[in-house]
Scaffold this active site. Structure first.
Site, PDB file in Angstrom:
ATOM      1  N   ASP A  43       0.752  -1.228  -0.037  1.00  0.00           N
ATOM      2  CA  ASP A  43       0.131  -0.212   0.065  1.00  0.00           C
ATOM      3  C   ASP A  43       0.609   1.087  -0.229  1.00  0.00           C
ATOM      4  OD1 ASP A  43      -2.484  -1.015  -0.208  1.00  0.00           O
ATOM      5  OD2 ASP A  43      -2.942  -1.124   1.916  1.00  0.00           O
ATOM      6  N   LYS A  65      -3.271   3.573  -2.228  1.00  0.00           N
ATOM      7  CA  LYS A  65      -4.351   4.578  -2.725  1.00  0.00           C
ATOM      8  C   LYS A  65      -4.016   5.815  -1.980  1.00  0.00           C
ATOM      9  CE  LYS A  65      -7.493   3.519   0.988  1.00  0.00           C
ATOM     10  NZ  LYS A  65      -8.210   4.581   1.765  1.00  0.00           N
ATOM     11  N   MET A 180      -7.433   9.210   9.274  1.00  0.00           N
ATOM     12  CA  MET A 180      -8.052   9.945   8.310  1.00  0.00           C
ATOM     13  C   MET A 180      -9.203  10.979   8.665  1.00  0.00           C
ATOM     14  SD  MET A 180      -9.240   6.134   6.494  1.00  0.00           S
ATOM     15  CE  MET A 180      -9.560   5.362   8.152  1.00  0.00           C
TER      16      MET A 180
HETATM   17  C1  LIG Z   1      -6.397   3.682   5.833  1.00  0.00           C
HETATM   18  S1  LIG Z   1      -5.853   4.165   7.386  1.00  0.00           S
HETATM   19  C2  LIG Z   1      -4.569   2.762   7.748  1.00  0.00           C
HETATM   20  C3  LIG Z   1      -4.461   2.851   9.102  1.00  0.00           C
HETATM   21  C4  LIG Z   1      -3.382   1.441   9.494  1.00  0.00           C
HETATM   22  N1  LIG Z   1      -3.956   0.230   9.177  1.00  0.00           N
HETATM   23  C5  LIG Z   1      -2.920   1.411  10.878  1.00  0.00           C
HETATM   24  O1  LIG Z   1      -3.048   0.809  11.706  1.00  0.00           O
HETATM   25  O2  LIG Z   1      -2.332   2.557  11.356  1.00  0.00           O
HETATM   26  C6  LIG Z   1      -4.690   5.559   6.892  1.00  0.00           C
HETATM   27  C7  LIG Z   1      -4.499   6.529   8.028  1.00  0.00           C
HETATM   28  O3  LIG Z   1      -3.679   6.057   9.360  1.00  0.00           O
HETATM   29  C8  LIG Z   1      -3.264   7.229   9.781  1.00  0.00           C
HETATM   30  N2  LIG Z   1      -1.866   7.256   9.425  1.00  0.00           N
HETATM   31  C9  LIG Z   1      -1.076   6.065   9.096  1.00  0.00           C
HETATM   32  N3  LIG Z   1       0.144   6.244   9.125  1.00  0.00           N
HETATM   33  C10 LIG Z   1       0.472   7.512   9.809  1.00  0.00           C
HETATM   34  C11 LIG Z   1       1.407   7.988  10.478  1.00  0.00           C
HETATM   35  N4  LIG Z   1       2.885   7.686   9.921  1.00  0.00           N
HETATM   36  N5  LIG Z   1       1.437   9.235  10.891  1.00  0.00           N
HETATM   37  C12 LIG Z   1       0.050   9.784  11.076  1.00  0.00           C
HETATM   38  N6  LIG Z   1      -1.117   9.111  10.690  1.00  0.00           N
HETATM   39  C13 LIG Z   1      -0.763   8.001  10.079  1.00  0.00           C
HETATM   40  C14 LIG Z   1      -3.603   8.414   8.819  1.00  0.00           C
HETATM   41  O4  LIG Z   1      -5.079   9.098   9.521  1.00  0.00           O
HETATM   42  C15 LIG Z   1      -4.031   7.695   7.573  1.00  0.00           C
HETATM   43  O5  LIG Z   1      -5.205   8.619   6.890  1.00  0.00           O
END
Ligand SMILES: C[S@@+](CC[C@H](N)C(=O)[O-])C[C@H]1O[C@@H](n2cnc3c(N)ncnc32)[C@H](O)[C@@H]1O
Length: 263
Positions: A43, A65, A180
């Site tokens: 991803d 995405k 998100m």
């Molecule tokens: C589709 S979700 C996936 C979350 C992922 N499965 C997890 O457990 O972290 C994607 C969202 O996770 C958050 N996110 C993921 N990585 C991040 C990071 N390094 N710093 C801040 N927010 C993060 C953001 O809100 C982003 O829009």
């Protein structure tokens, strides 16, 4: 005696968490799966350095995405996983953070199950816990907050009809972690305030948490949305709300200065 080459055995799919961004925050199990994978579907939020664990023969397929813009629709990703496994290949489906936290891991696992494909889930460190930790914010603290709630801010996209119980969230003595949430931050804050959350509750927005591009903004709830918009914060970012955010004043320890746009 049967010719072994004619025996068609299914491969296995490992739905694995890549962790939140820092390349070292992957589990040993996920790393070992990458090392033996014949195909990896990964991803957008996966740190690309993790792919160096894969063998040179491994087929690497980007299916990521950005925001609502799916590069490959979910049903096609499911079909690819099924197809590779039916060819007898060991497949890793590598997802940012944890695959079962806002990661569609369950949808993929269900599709595999329906098609008789063996699979394993390899949990990862979710951004909602790790990014606050790198910002010096423990999501719980014995003396102030013994509950944490993980919420998809994306759900608030249909603003008139979102299915979030704002009145319950506003009165809960819980750290609130919105994933998100950037594009809906005004709506999220206004709903919480309208439902009784105190305007001076401390809030943080953490962008690119655990990476060298990490940025942290801390403000009172009624100011945070305007500050985030004024600074033009871009995803990925989390909104963290609650008394635990105050601890960042003392516990912030990861202070990278190597800033650029992409994490
Ligand atoms: C589709 S979700 C996936 C979350 C992922 N499965 C997890 O457990 O972290 C994607 C969202 O996770 C958050 N996110 C993921 N990585 C991040 C990071 N390094 N710093 C801040 N927010 C993060 C953001 O809100 C982003 O829009």
């Amino acid at each position: 005696m049967k010719n072994r080459e004619n025996i068609c055995t299914k491969g296995k799919v490992f739905i694995a968490g890549a962790g939140p961004g820092d390349v070292k925050l992957i589990t040993i199990k996920a790393k070992e799966c990458l090392e033996m994978a014949q195909v990896v579907l990964y991803d957008n939020l996966v740190n690309p350095d993790l792919l160096t664990y894969c063998s040179p023969q491994c087929e690497l397929i980007f299916v990521g995405k950005k925001s609502n813009n799916h590069l490959i629709p979910q049903h096609e990703i499911n079909a690819l996983l099924i197809s590779f496994a039916n060819q007898g290949k060991n497949v890793v489906r590598l997802k940012g953070g944890d695959p079962f936290v806002f990661g569609r891991g369950a949808e993929e696992a269900l599709a595999l199950k329906e098609n008789g494909i063996p699979f394993e889930i390899i949990p990862g460190i979710t951004a909602g816990i790790a990014a606050p930790a790198y910002a010096g914010i423990p999501v719980t603290h014995r003396h102030s907050c013994s509950m944490v709630t993980l919420i998809s801010g994306h759900k608030a996209v249909h603003k008139q009809h979102d299915d979030i119980n704002w009145s319950a969230l506003a009165i809960l003595n819980s750290t609130l972690v919105f994933y998100m949430s950037l594009s809906n931050i005004r709506h999220i804050v206004s709903q919480l305030l309208a439902n009784g959350k105190s305007a001076n509750t401390t809030a943080a927005v953490i962008r690119c948490g655990t990476t060298l591009q990490q940025q942290v903004l801390i403000a009172e709830l009624d100011n945070i949305a305007e500050l985030v918009l004024a600074r033009n914060f871009q995803p990925p970012a989390l909104l963290v709300i609650g008394q635990v955010v105050d601890l960042a004043n003392e516990l912030a320890w990861f202070l990278p200065d190597n800033l650029n746009e992409n994490c």
